[in-house]
Enzyme design. Structure first.
Site, PDB file in Angstrom:
ATOM      1  N   GLN A 257       0.831  -1.201   0.000  1.00 52.34           N
ATOM      2  CA  GLN A 257       0.000   0.000   0.000  1.00 52.34           C
ATOM      3  C   GLN A 257       0.871   1.258   0.000  1.00 52.34           C
ATOM      4  OE1 GLN A 257      -3.142   0.103  -0.447  1.00 52.34           O
ATOM      5  NE2 GLN A 257      -3.308   2.313  -0.254  1.00 52.34           N
ATOM      6  N   HIS A 260       2.192   3.125  -3.198  1.00 54.22           N
ATOM      7  CA  HIS A 260       1.364   3.936  -4.098  1.00 54.22           C
ATOM      8  C   HIS A 260       1.670   5.425  -4.005  1.00 54.22           C
ATOM      9  CE1 HIS A 260      -1.302   1.183  -6.053  1.00 54.22           C
ATOM     10  NE2 HIS A 260      -1.664   0.608  -4.939  1.00 54.22           N
ATOM     11  N   GLU A 325      -9.912   1.796   3.045  1.00 51.98           N
ATOM     12  CA  GLU A 325     -10.129   1.361   1.663  1.00 51.98           C
ATOM     13  C   GLU A 325      -9.947  -0.167   1.564  1.00 51.98           C
ATOM     14  OE1 GLU A 325      -7.087   2.802  -0.925  1.00 51.98           O
ATOM     15  OE2 GLU A 325      -8.258   2.456  -2.748  1.00 51.98           O
ATOM     16  N   HIS A 326      -8.839  -0.645   2.128  1.00 48.31           N
ATOM     17  CA  HIS A 326      -8.571  -2.096   2.152  1.00 48.31           C
ATOM     18  C   HIS A 326      -8.450  -2.552   3.590  1.00 48.31           C
ATOM     19  CE1 HIS A 326      -6.449  -0.391  -1.433  1.00 48.31           C
ATOM     20  NE2 HIS A 326      -7.077  -1.374  -2.052  1.00 48.31           N
ATOM     21  N   ASP A 359      -6.279  -6.160  -6.367  1.00 47.80           N
ATOM     22  CA  ASP A 359      -5.963  -5.068  -7.296  1.00 47.80           C
ATOM     23  C   ASP A 359      -6.065  -5.497  -8.743  1.00 47.80           C
ATOM     24  OD1 ASP A 359      -5.518  -3.127  -5.494  1.00 47.80           O
ATOM     25  OD2 ASP A 359      -3.338  -3.157  -5.615  1.00 47.80           O
ATOM     26  N   HIS A 418     -52.428  20.366  -7.136  1.00 47.08           N
ATOM     27  CA  HIS A 418     -52.235  18.928  -6.963  1.00 47.08           C
ATOM     28  C   HIS A 418     -53.582  18.252  -6.674  1.00 47.08           C
ATOM     29  CE1 HIS A 418     -47.984  19.820  -6.961  1.00 47.08           C
ATOM     30  NE2 HIS A 418     -47.658  18.577  -6.703  1.00 47.08           N
TER      31      HIS A 418
END
Lengths: 428, 428
Positions: A257, A260, A325-326, A359, A418
C-alpha cells in the site's frame, strides 16, 4: 513505524493524530487553471484540446482519436503471455461484476402496477492516466462494469506520450474490454471535452476513472452537468492480525500500500506487542529490495502505525472509525470478524488473500472508497452505470378508491393544483 | 402556452431554446455567506447555531432538540383523519421501498469465496424545510427508505416557526416514520451541524432532503466530509398524449407541476394539434380556481410548451433528451411506450395515474432527479442508505494457482511491492 497502545476511550484521539494532516489543502490556484481550461474547451473545442495537448503533453496531434491501426499495433506489441494474464483478469472481473446486475421489477396489486425500471446510462467517459501511472488494470476495472451494465457508448480518454502514442498496455486492455472510442487527450481538458463535447468528441452522461489533481478538480467542477464517480483521496490499508499471522506477510502487505503514494497509510492493529515488534523488523528486511523506497519510507514514517488495542471491541471500533479502503483480517478465524465490520471498501480474509490479489485478479473492483468515505460509499460497480425509473399505473377504479386521501393530503400541504389533478378525473 | 412543431432533426434546438435559460446563476455571494456559516458552526457549535436561528428564524431557542412533549403535543393537534391518511401513505411507501432491499451475497468456487456485504449507513441527517414549504410527505419519502435500509440514527433538522415550535404535521410524520432525533434548526447552519457536529448534535455520515438555495449550497460544500443526495434543480413534468387522452386531465397535471415553482417546466408532447388546442383552453378553464396563480402563470408562460412531433420516434427522442423528472404517458396503450423510455425519474402510465398520486401516496419516492439528471441519476431509494464492501477469501492452494499471473501483472505496472506481497507467501 510507531507502536501505539490504545483503549476504547482514547483510540479516536490517537487515530486522528495520525490521520488528520491528510486533509485537502486549498485548491484555489489549481481551480483557477481548471476553470480556464474548461471555458476554453467549451469555446474552442478541438482546437483548444490540441493546444492543451501540445502544452501539457508536449506533442502536436493531428488526430485526436486513436485509430484502429494504432490499437492493432499495440495489441501486436504486447506479449502473448501478458495478453493471457489480462484476459484471465478480465474473465474474473466480468464474472464477479455480473452478479451485481440488477433487474427491473414489477409488482401487481389488484388494478395497480408498481415497478422499477433499470436502464443503462447511455454514454460514459473513462479517464485513464498516462505516464508512470498508466495501469491496464484501470481500464479493466472501470470499463468492465460499464459494459456489463449495457452502456452503449464507452469512451476512453488518456494522455499521449511524447511520441504521440498511447501506452500499448492501455490500448490492449481497452481492446479486451470493448471500449468503443479512444481519444489521446488527458488532463482537465479531456474532462471538459467529455462533459461538454467538441467537434470530435460527443459529450457523455458520466465520467469515471482516477487522475491527478487537475483531473479530480475538473471532475468535481463538471459534476451536475454529468455524473462522476467518487473523487479518490489518500488511500489506506488496515490489517487486523493475531499471533496466527506471519510477520513477513503483514509487512509485505503494508509495503504494497505504501508504494502507491507518500500520503498512503498502512495501519496494523494487533493485540500482540510481540507481533508488532516482529513486523517492524520484517519491514526493514523487505524494504531494501523494493523499487519505490523513498515513497514507501515517507508513507510508513508519516502516515502509518501499529496500534495495540486493549481488546477486540476496541480493535473493531478502530476499523469502523478508519473505514479503510482495504482491510485485511489475518486471524485464526477471520469470518467471525466479518459481521462486525461496518465500514471498509474491500475486506480480505485470511493469510492468503493479500490486497494485490484484489488489485488485479480476484474479480472485485479495485476502485474503492478512500480516506474514510467507506462510511457512506461503495466500490465501483455495475450499479454505477445504470439508473432507475419508478413505474406507476393505477386503473380508474384503483384511483377512485384513494382519491379522497390524496386530495386531502395535497390540501394539507397547501397545493390546490395537486388536489385539482385528482378532482378533475372524477367530476360528474 | 406555445405550440411548437418539431422534427427529428430540429427538436434538440427547439428544446434547448425553451430550457437553456434554466441554468445555475453565479453563486458567489451565496457561497460566501454559506462558507462563513459553516466556519462559525465548526468554531462555536451550539452557540453559533442558536445565534443563527435567532437571526434567520427570528426566535431565541433555549433548547435545540425537540423534546418528547412537543412531539406528543403535535401528535394530539393533528386530526385523526389526517393521521390515518399519513399512515396509509406510510404503508404504501414502506411496501414499495421494501422491494428495493438488497442482500449481501457470497459466491463459492473451489477454495475461493467472493462476496459483497451490504451494510446500512450508520447515521443520516434529513433536512425538512419549514414555513410554506413544510411538507409532511418530505419526512415520509426521505425517512422511510432510511429506516428500511437499517440506518441506526436518523436525525431530522427543520427550522422552527417564530413561536419556536416545529410544524405539527412535520412532527406527526416524523413520529410515524420513526425518526430518532429531531432538532429545530434550519438553513446552512443545520447542514454544517450535521456534517461537523456540535455539543448537542453528533455528526452524521450522510445528509438528504430538499432545501432552499443556502441549504443546497451548504450540502454541496460539505459533500466529501459526508455524502449527500442529489441537489434538486428546477423540475419538470412531460406528458406524452394521443387523442385517447382527456384535455382536462392533461391540463390539470401540467398545472400541478407549474404550481411548485416559477422555474418548473410543464411540457406536453402530442402529434395531435387538435388536442394541443383543447389543452390550451382547458388550462385557462382550470387556472382561475387555483391558489398559486401567479407562480403557475409564470411557469406556464416562460418554461412550458406543447410540442407537436412529426412521428413517435421524434416524440420518444424528445422525452429521452428532456429526461423529465415526471413523465406521464396518456396514450391508448402506454405500456408499449415503456421499453423506449430511457431517461425519466418516474413514469406514470395511463389516464388515471396523475403525478400527485406519486407525490404522496402510491409508494415510489417523490425525490426524483430533476433538470435532465435522470440521464444518470435515480429516484431516492433504499440503496442510497446502504453501502457495500467487497469480500475476498483465497486459500493457500487457490492463491498458489494464480501467484505467477498476479506477480507478472504487478511487475508490468511497475509495482514491485505489490509483486513482493505475493512472492513472500511462497518463499521456500
Amino acid at each position: 513505524m510507531r507502536i501505539i497502545s490504545v483503549r476504547l476511550d482514547d483510540y479516536k484521539k490517537k487515530l486522528s493524530e495520525l490521520l488528520q494532516h491528510r486533509v485537502e489543502e486549498s485548491m484555489a490556484e489549481i481551480d483557477e487553471v481548471v476553470e480556464n481550461v474548461i471555458l476554453n474547451i467549451q469555446k474552442d473545442g478541438d482546437k483548444a484540446l490540441i493546444e492543451y495537448t501540445q502544452k501539457f503533453d508536449g506533442v502536436l496531434l493531428d488526430k485526436i482519436q486513436v485509430e484502429e491501426g494504432e490499437i492493432n499495433a499495440a495489441w501486436e506489441a504486447v506479449s502473448d503471455e501478458f495478453k493471457e494474464i489480462l484476459d484471465k483478469a478480465r474473465k474474473n472481473i466480468w464474472s464477479y461484476h455480473e452478479k451485481q446486475r440488477q433487474n427491473s421489477w414489477m409488482d401487481f396489486d389488484g388494478e395497480i402496477i408498481l415497478g422499477q425500471k433499470v436502464t443503462p446510462i447511455e454514454s460514459v467517459g473513462m479517464y485513464v492516466p498516462g505516464g508512470k501511472a498508466a495501469y491496464p488494470s484501470t481500464v479493466l476495472m472501470n470499463g468492465i462494469p460499464a459494459k456489463i451494465a449495457g452502456v452503449e457508448r464507452l469512451v476512453m480518454v488518456t494522455p499521449p506520450g511524447k511520441d504521440g502514442k498511447v501506452n500499448p498496455y492501455i490500448l490492449a486492455a481497452a481492446k479486451l474490454t470493448g471500449v468503443d472510442e479512444i481519444y489521446k487527450v488527458g488532463g482537465a481538458q479531456s474532462i471538459a471535452a467529455l462533459a461538454f463535447g467538441t467537434e470530435t468528441i460527443l459529450p457523455v452522461n458520466k465520467i469515471v476513472g482516477p487522475g491527478n489533481i487537475y483531473v479530480a478538480r475538473a471532475k468535481k467542477k463538471v459534476f451536475g452537468v454529468v455524473d462522476i464517480d467518487m473523487i479518490a483521496g489518500p488511500s489506506e490499508i488496515c490489517i487486523l492480525a493475531d499471533e496466527s499471522a506471519r510477520p513477513a506477510y503483514i509487512a509485505a502487505d503494508l509495503l504494497s500500500q505504501a508504494e502507491h503514494d507518500e500520503m498512503a497509510s498502512s495501519i496494523l492493529i494487533t493485540q500482540s506487542y510481540s507481533l508488532a515488534e516482529k513486523v517492524k523488523l520484517a519491514l526493514e528486511d523487505q524494504i531494501a529490495s523494493l523499487d519505490r523506497v523513498q515513497i514507501i519510507r515517507k508513507a510508513i514514517e508519516k502516515n502509518s502505525a501499529v496500534y495495540v488495542p486493549e481488546d477486540v471491541e476496541t480493535a473493531v471500533a478502530m476499523i469502523n472509525d478508519i473505514a479503510p479502503e482495504h482491510l485485511e483480517v489475518m486471524t485464526v478465524n477471520p469470518f467471525e470478524i466479518l459481521p462486525k465490520i461496518k465500514n471498509a471498501g474491500a475486506i480480505f480474509l485470511g493469510h492468503f488473500s493479500p490486497e494485490p490479489l484484489g488489485d488485479y485478479f480476484a474479480g472485485p473492483n479495485h476502485t474503492l472508497p478512500t480516506n474514510g468515505t467507506a462510511k457512506f460509499s461503495s466500490p465501483l460497480g455495475v450499479e454505477d452505470f445504470v439508473k432507475k425509473s419508478s413505474v406507476i399505473y393505477y386503473s380508474k377504479t384503483a384511483l377512485s378508491q384513494v382519491k379522497d386521501e390524496i386530495e386531502s393530503f395535497a390540501l394539507h400541504e397547501g397545493l390546490t393544483a395537486h388536489a385539482n389533478s385528482i378532482k378533475v378525473r372524477f367530476l360528474p
